[in-house]
Design an enzyme around this catalytic site. Structure first.
Site, mmCIF file in Angstrom:
data_model
loop_
_atom_site.group_PDB
_atom_site.id
_atom_site.type_symbol
_atom_site.label_atom_id
_atom_site.label_comp_id
_atom_site.label_asym_id
_atom_site.label_seq_id
_atom_site.Cartn_x
_atom_site.Cartn_y
_atom_site.Cartn_z
ATOM 1 C CG HIS B 69 119.005 29.197 71.290
ATOM 2 N ND1 HIS B 69 119.552 29.915 72.336
ATOM 3 C CD2 HIS B 69 119.073 30.016 70.215
ATOM 4 C CE1 HIS B 69 119.911 31.124 71.908
ATOM 5 N NE2 HIS B 69 119.621 31.212 70.633
ATOM 6 C CG HIS B 84 120.745 36.379 70.171
ATOM 7 N ND1 HIS B 84 121.352 35.688 71.202
ATOM 8 C CD2 HIS B 84 120.257 35.426 69.335
ATOM 9 C CE1 HIS B 84 121.242 34.384 70.989
ATOM 10 N NE2 HIS B 84 120.572 34.199 69.860
ATOM 11 C CG HIS B 98 117.473 32.909 67.709
ATOM 12 N ND1 HIS B 98 118.741 32.368 67.648
ATOM 13 C CD2 HIS B 98 116.879 32.594 66.519
ATOM 14 C CE1 HIS B 98 118.912 31.748 66.488
ATOM 15 N NE2 HIS B 98 117.790 31.874 65.780
ATOM 16 C CG ASP B 100 115.961 34.052 77.342
ATOM 17 O OD1 ASP B 100 116.874 34.452 78.085
ATOM 18 O OD2 ASP B 100 115.339 32.969 77.517
ATOM 19 C CG HIS B 120 116.512 46.223 69.622
ATOM 20 N ND1 HIS B 120 117.183 47.364 69.999
ATOM 21 C CD2 HIS B 120 117.459 45.234 69.570
ATOM 22 C CE1 HIS B 120 118.476 47.100 70.167
ATOM 23 N NE2 HIS B 120 118.668 45.801 69.913
ATOM 24 C CD GLU B 121 116.945 41.474 69.348
ATOM 25 O OE1 GLU B 121 117.166 41.990 70.449
ATOM 26 O OE2 GLU B 121 117.858 41.172 68.552
ATOM 27 C CG HIS B 124 120.169 43.698 65.832
ATOM 28 N ND1 HIS B 124 121.044 44.743 65.809
ATOM 29 C CD2 HIS B 124 119.828 43.529 67.139
ATOM 30 C CE1 HIS B 124 121.229 45.209 67.037
ATOM 31 N NE2 HIS B 124 120.508 44.503 67.868
ATOM 32 C CG HIS B 130 123.157 47.402 69.975
ATOM 33 N ND1 HIS B 130 123.736 46.393 70.708
ATOM 34 C CD2 HIS B 130 121.881 46.997 69.735
ATOM 35 C CE1 HIS B 130 122.858 45.437 70.925
ATOM 36 N NE2 HIS B 130 121.725 45.765 70.341
ATOM 37 C CG ASP B 197 102.820 48.683 41.089
ATOM 38 O OD1 ASP B 197 103.599 49.258 40.310
ATOM 39 O OD2 ASP B 197 102.693 48.989 42.284
#
Lengths: 84, 377
Positions: B69, B84, B98, B100, B120-121, B124, B130, B197
């Site tokens: 991809h 991932h 991305h 799957d 989780h992604e 990253h 990990h 603010d």
């Protein structure tokens, strides 16, 4: 091999491919160790299996025991566990 | 926990994200809320804030794909690799996630839970690698037995992300050390050093923005009521820079960084956030400090550092001859302005814990007050 693999041999081959890809992709096993993976006692591969077992919280045996193979087959994130 | 080699992280705390395409496994709003919820997981334990853009480039581009991809890692069909993501940075894929689309994405765990994998992604995308802690969200293997209803980051995840960005800013409802001077009621509201603010009117009420919260004050009540911004406007970032009500349009515009949002009542207006440079600001202007709509003149004044711009709401463009020095046209105010709003024909400017009541006709400050004088402490 020229002869079509029988079932057991094909499974072994698939498993070796799985292990090869897993250790290369997630644990930085250098790609030129292809010929060693079939000989499971080669030191680069044993070290990488031990590294993977330690990371995943498995018993560190350096061998492709059932727990280790089962873990390698689990759904996961595609990002390497160590290295770049 | 682990970070990526070289410890890449975002050098800003306000990040944008865009959902580029959708899986057919779920309704779009289910994907939207799974991603929003996944971002909130990280927002709650860091100073990071996220806002969604619907077009163009965003820091975090989220997409669904199958097999090869366009990046260096093809997906592998159903099972095994689920998704991932790439660490922070300026390059094309940096920060992107991305998924799957050969997996069966679900809201529960009957298939692959999108929220869990996205959280989780996005770890990253923010710079976490990990973890070898099997309790951690950042453990590489998907855990279908995770209790979604009581999902919490593990301490390992929190330690990891805070090693990159630190903890969230102390918010007014965090447990503060009781000090003699603080009164028994909401200590933050009556903290004598309180600053804001942004401040804006909204249909006859006054909104006082601070970090991730907003006090709503009706002119008919003494006490303000205290809310989290996200309880009204989930997609609005916290720590806004400026806000003003264009009463002729019944819209409140809210500014953060180089973006602004439009709200009618509590409805976020479609097509936002937009860039502040669409209003005519030069590229040198990175953020707005304060803004106010002058309903007599139908002009909006934008305050940036010690200067201000005048924007014609009818022509929707900046007036020529600006910026001008704030101190020149609003003597006694500033030099720097945090917030400003209009009430009873006066402009109320805020700078730190000081408030200036300014008479725009007499062109002079008529009172100097504490910023939180409206809370009747």
């Amino acid at each position: 091999s020229a002869l079509p693999l029988n079932g057991a041999a094909r499974d072994t081959d698939d498993t070796m491919d799985l292990v090869q890809h897993y250790l290369e992709h997630y644990y930085n096993l250098p790609k030129d160790t292809k010929q060693f993976v079939r000989r499971k006692d080669s030191s680069p591969v044993v070290k990488k299996i031990q590294e993977m077992q330690k990371f995943m919280g498995l018993t560190v045996t350096g061998k492709l025991d059932s727990d280790t193979l089962e873990m390698m087959r689990k759904p996961r994130c595609g990002i390497p566990d160590v290295g770049e | 926990f682990r970070t990526f080699p070289g410890m890449p992280k975002w050098t800003k705390t306000h990040l944008t994200y865009r959902i580029v395409n959708y899986t057919l496994d779920l309704p779009r709003d289910a994907v939207d809320s799974a991603i929003e919820k996944a971002l909130k997981v990280w927002e709650e334990v860091t100073p990071l804030t996220f806002s969604r853009v619907c077009e163009g480039e965003a820091d975090i581009m989220i997409s669904f794909a199958v097999l090869a991809h366009g990046d260096f890692f093809s997906f592998d069909g159903p099972g095994m690799v689920l998704a991932h993501a790439f660490p922070p940075g300026p390059q094309r894929f940096n920060g992107d996630a991305h998924f799957d689309d050969d997996e069966q994405w679900t809201k529960d765990t009957s298939g692959t839970n999108l929220f869990l994998v996205a959280a989780h992604e996005l770890g990253h995308s923010l710079g976490l690698g990990h973890s070898d802690n099997s309790e951690a969200l950042m453990y590489p293997v998907y855990n279908p037995r995770t209790n979604l209803a009581r999902f919490r980051l593990s301490q390992d995840d929190v330690n990891g992300i805070q090693s990159l960005y630190g903890p969230p800013p102390a918010s007014p409802d965090d447990p503060v050390e009781p000090t003699k001077s603080a009164s028994p009621k909401t200590p933050a509201a009556c903290d004598p050093t309180l600053s804001f603010d942004a401040v804006s009117t909204l249909r006859g009420e006054i909104l006082f923005f601070k970090d991730r919260h907003v006090w709503r004050k009706s002119l008919r009540t003494l006490e303000p009521v205290f809310y989290s911004i996200s309880s009204f406007w989930p997609s609005l970032p916290s720590g806004v820079d400026a806000a003003y009500e264009a009463t002729n349009k019944d819209i409140v515009f809210i500014f953060k960084g180089n973006q602004f949002w439009a709200i009618r009542g509590i409805e976020m207006q479609a097509g936002y956030p937009r860039s502040i440079h669409t209003l005519g600001f030069p590229a040198t202007v990175k953020k707005i400090d304060a803004a106010i709509f002058d309903k007599q003149k139908k002009k909006t004044y934008f305050f940036v550092e010690d200067k201000y711009w005048r924007f014609d709401e009818k022509k929707r463009s900046m007036d020529p001859g600006f910026p001008r020095q704030t101190a020149k046209d609003f003597p006694g105010v500033g030099p720097k302005v945090d917030a400003v709003f209009e009430a009873f024909g006066f402009f109320y400017f805020f700078g730190g814990s000081t408030q200036w009541e300014f008479d725009p006709n007499a062109k002079k400050v008529t009172h100097v007050l504490k910023s939180n004088s409206w809370f009747h402490c």
